[in-house]
Write an enzyme that holds these catalytic residues in place. Structure first.
Site, mmCIF file in Angstrom:
data_model
loop_
_atom_site.group_PDB
_atom_site.id
_atom_site.type_symbol
_atom_site.label_atom_id
_atom_site.label_comp_id
_atom_site.label_asym_id
_atom_site.label_seq_id
_atom_site.Cartn_x
_atom_site.Cartn_y
_atom_site.Cartn_z
ATOM 1 N N ARG A 129 0.727 -1.552 0.332
ATOM 2 C CA ARG A 129 -0.106 0.170 0.103
ATOM 3 C C ARG A 129 0.924 1.385 0.238
ATOM 4 O O ARG A 129 0.385 2.317 -0.689
ATOM 5 C CB ARG A 129 -0.812 0.033 1.394
ATOM 6 C CG ARG A 129 -0.277 -0.393 2.413
ATOM 7 C CD ARG A 129 -1.404 -0.431 3.335
ATOM 8 N NE ARG A 129 -0.637 -0.629 4.994
ATOM 9 C CZ ARG A 129 -1.109 -0.285 6.251
ATOM 10 N NH1 ARG A 129 -2.215 0.704 6.011
ATOM 11 N NH2 ARG A 129 -0.253 -0.652 7.024
ATOM 12 N N GLU A 152 -18.872 4.280 0.617
ATOM 13 C CA GLU A 152 -18.460 4.199 -0.202
ATOM 14 C C GLU A 152 -18.942 4.625 -2.305
ATOM 15 O O GLU A 152 -18.511 4.661 -2.720
ATOM 16 C CB GLU A 152 -18.015 1.859 -0.322
ATOM 17 C CG GLU A 152 -17.001 2.417 0.933
ATOM 18 C CD GLU A 152 -17.523 2.507 2.215
ATOM 19 O OE1 GLU A 152 -19.054 2.434 2.351
ATOM 20 O OE2 GLU A 152 -16.636 2.407 2.892
ATOM 21 N N PHE A 154 -14.287 -3.279 0.973
ATOM 22 C CA PHE A 154 -14.956 -2.166 0.414
ATOM 23 C C PHE A 154 -15.369 -1.493 -1.019
ATOM 24 O O PHE A 154 -16.190 -1.061 -1.063
ATOM 25 C CB PHE A 154 -15.124 -0.989 2.006
ATOM 26 C CG PHE A 154 -15.445 -1.131 3.023
ATOM 27 C CD1 PHE A 154 -15.661 -2.500 3.499
ATOM 28 C CD2 PHE A 154 -14.201 -1.046 4.243
ATOM 29 C CE1 PHE A 154 -15.697 -3.198 4.516
ATOM 30 C CE2 PHE A 154 -13.892 -1.500 5.644
ATOM 31 C CZ PHE A 154 -14.447 -2.340 5.419
ATOM 32 N N HIS A 168 -5.761 -3.742 1.833
ATOM 33 C CA HIS A 168 -6.001 -5.349 2.635
ATOM 34 C C HIS A 168 -6.614 -5.977 2.366
ATOM 35 O O HIS A 168 -7.607 -6.582 2.893
ATOM 36 C CB HIS A 168 -6.998 -4.214 3.743
ATOM 37 C CG HIS A 168 -6.053 -2.937 4.406
ATOM 38 N ND1 HIS A 168 -5.336 -2.225 4.532
ATOM 39 C CD2 HIS A 168 -5.835 -2.678 5.975
ATOM 40 C CE1 HIS A 168 -4.803 -1.443 5.327
ATOM 41 N NE2 HIS A 168 -5.133 -1.404 6.296
ATOM 42 N N ARG A 194 -1.533 -4.965 3.290
ATOM 43 C CA ARG A 194 -1.074 -4.186 4.244
ATOM 44 C C ARG A 194 -0.205 -4.402 5.329
ATOM 45 O O ARG A 194 0.625 -3.181 5.456
ATOM 46 C CB ARG A 194 -2.779 -4.880 5.651
ATOM 47 C CG ARG A 194 -2.085 -4.178 6.767
ATOM 48 C CD ARG A 194 -3.530 -4.061 6.966
ATOM 49 N NE ARG A 194 -2.468 -3.823 9.367
ATOM 50 C CZ ARG A 194 -2.743 -4.879 9.767
ATOM 51 N NH1 ARG A 194 -2.718 -5.990 9.651
ATOM 52 N NH2 ARG A 194 -1.857 -4.080 11.267
#
Lengths: 281, 313
Positions: B13, B61, B86, B112, B170
């Site tokens: 990330r 979102e 999400f 993630h 992550r």
């Protein structure tokens, strides 16, 4: 020749009923409730022409239809305004047509800048487009139409919060408040409560108008323009009637997504004056 | 076998964050958005340098996807960042209609991803996202393997005209690919030439596959090792050529078998050259809380399981 708004709206309603009859499917009810407001928007309000329209809306007013199922009114208005040949309306919902059941950019139909049909998404898209105009210093306005039934979607209220938070005041949203959805009266299916107070509580400037009276439509659009650029997004709640213009189609959810029979279409034609010439079938 | 040097563990990330910051400086059309996960997505540098082009839209979102579509229609290149679950499952219909069907130039940055999200548990560990995204017509799916490759993939995503799903993770993982690598969308990266078994790995599993290859070579097994950083469009030519050469295929990914890279490769090979396959992936279950490495081992996503699969033909 110049047509009055009433004459255009009458022809648009004829187009709507003839299109869904020919296609034996489609959504006439909401198309007819939104006809007058959108006729004014396309013929008087917006600073965009078929000649200078472009999908990115740069340097132009921009319209997003969120309630995509009322595609017949959009297609008729685009054709009557000159975006594509009027006779193309006969291809509505047919295989290979640019006039898909719900609006699509897939076949590059002029005047359509975003797919709609799955409800609740268009307000967010219009919000993004309005933010983009602000970032570019483009002084034009973004308009979007949502349904009252559509306002049951959660995403509408996500967008409502975001628009107020970002003080997006070049956005004029409109609700076609016809009180009907597929399964019945909105108040009976999943009531919206005090819609005006809801939008006000979300931080919007809220106006109301008679969506079938061109004098009032003009008054409210002028007011909306004068109330924009003041730090808040504007919502116009248009009081309308589903199926407006044909007595047996008016005021009921029955015609939300149902086509008339050939006989019913003929009956409807008697109630709607042919002003601009019907498209060929 | 080539040497692969871990220059120090870094999270992928942060590779995205570095790439995004570079884009912010070099391309005024790039806009970044997040749904209350600016820090987790490593968007801080972009946000600080370009506050006028950064939007934290809050925990909403669906609206973020729509706003991004509107910005893209106007000519901007929005990167929307949130956790992979999400960014996909929660907003699948918004991505389908407002992005893919509408051909809007939106980049979905999904952090993630997979089981290595770790301690937060199964609510946040998406193992379905590759399947959801690769089903959408017109969507490009990228799953880079380390910091440097993620940074390069971020730049490539911005240059690509059309929707892109960029998947990263992550935890800190070995950073071993070249810092200045070009990233060619749609091109498989051939790491090792071999003749006994093909190993196709993606994302965090690439480093594990390298460890597995070293061990297999020591045991006399010649491995054709390919990093599939672009899951869609798949480099079919490279996949078929490798399978034809070795006749045995192992696919390793941090995802469910259902919908994953393995299924995609199986469909290609079934039509072109049916080849026995093994799937190093998770079979029809949710994850659970734990440390990333512990979960990788427990769910069979490490070098040991790749070796076992390669030797099982």
């Amino acid at each position: 020749m110049e047509y009055t708004l009433e004459q255009i709206a009458s022809q648009v309603r004829r187009d709507i009923v003839r299109m869904v009859t020919a296609a034996a499917s489609g959504h006439p009810g909401g198309s007819m409730s939104a006809t007058d407001v959108l006729t004014y928007l396309f013929f008087k309000e917006m600073n965009v022409t078929p000649e200078n329209w472009r999908r990115d809306g740069e340097g132009l007013d921009q319209f997003f239809l969120s309630a995509g199922h009322i595609s017949p009114v959009l297609y008729s208005l685009l054709a009557r305004r000159g975006y594509f040949p009027v006779d193309e309306l006969a291809t509505f919902r047919r295989y290979g047509s640019r006039l898909q059941g719900h609006p699509s950019v897939d076949k590059n139909l002029p005047g359509v800048n975003q797919a709609a049909g799955s409800l609740g998404q268009g307000l967010s898209v219009a919000l993004g487009a309005a933010v983009a105009k602000r970032m570019k210093g483009d002084p034009h306005t973004v308009y979007v139409l949502i349904g009252d039934g559509e306002s049951e979607e959660g995403q509408i209220w996500e967008a409502a919060m975001a628009a107020a938070h970002y003080k997006v005041d070049n956005l004029i949203a409109m609700t076609d408040w016809n009180h009907q959805q597929i399964d019945g009266r909105v108040e009976d299916v999943a009531g919206l409560g005090d819609l005006r107070s809801k939008w006000e509580a979300f931080g919007w400037t809220v106006l109301e108008g008679d969506g079938h009276d061109f004098t009032d439509i003009e008054r409210v659009f002028k007011k909306a323009r004068s109330r924009s650029r003041l730090g808040s997004p504007v919502m116009i709640l248009w009081h309308t009637e589903m199926g407006h213009g044909v007595d047996f189609m008016a005021g009921t959810c029955k015609w939300h997504g149902k086509n008339p029979s050939v006989e019913q279409c003929a009956e409807a034609m008697k109630q709607l004056e042919e002003t601009m010439g019907d498209f060929a079938l | 076998m080539k040497e692969y040097i871990d220059t120090g563990k870094k999270d992928t990330r942060s590779g995205f964050g570095a790439g995004l910051a570079l884009l912010g400086d070099s391309n005024p059309k790039v806009v970044a958005m997040t749904a209350d996960l600016k820090g987790s997505l490593k968007m801080d540098a972009f946000a600080a340098a370009h506050p006028d082009r950064f939007f934290d839209v809050g925990i909403a979102e669906a609206n973020m996807v729509g706003m991004a579509a509107g910005l893209a229609i106007a000519g901007y290149i929005p990167f929307i960042g949130t956790f992979a679950n999400f960014a996909t499952a929660r907003v699948l219909d918004q991505i389908r209609q407002s992005v893919c069907y509408s051909r809007t130039n939106v980049k979905i940055a999904a952090s993630h991803a997979g089981i290595t999200l770790g301690e937060d548990g199964a609510t946040h560990q998406t193992l379905e996202d590759i399947g959801l995204m690769r089903q959408l017509p017109g969507m490009v799916v990228l799953n880079p393997c380390d910091y440097n490759q993620t940074r390069a993939a971020t730049l490539a995503a911005a240059a690509w005209n059309g929707p892109v799903y960029l998947r990263f993770g992550r935890p800190g993982v070995p950073n071993f690919t070249p810092a200045d690598q070009p990233f060619e969308i749609g091109k498989a990266i051939h790491l090792e030439e071999g003749s006994d078994v093909s190993i196709f790995a993606t994302g965090h599993l690439v480093w594990e596959a390298i460890q597995a290859t070293r061990e297999l070579e020591a045991r006399g097994v010649s491995v054709d090792l390919i990093d599939i950083a672009t899951i869609k469009p798949l480099d079919k030519e490279a996949v078929i050529a490798s399978a034809r050469k070795t006749g045995k295929v192992v696919v390793a990914e941090e995802h469910l078998i259902a919908g994953g890279l393995g299924e995609e490769i199986a469909a290609v090979l079934a039509a072109a050259c049916p080849t026995p396959m093994r799937f190093v992936a998770i079979d029809d279950q949710f994850g659970q809380s734990g440390k990333p490495a512990e979960l990788m081992a427990a769910y069979g996503l490490d070098a040991a399981h790749i070796i076992e699969a390669a030797l099982s033909f």
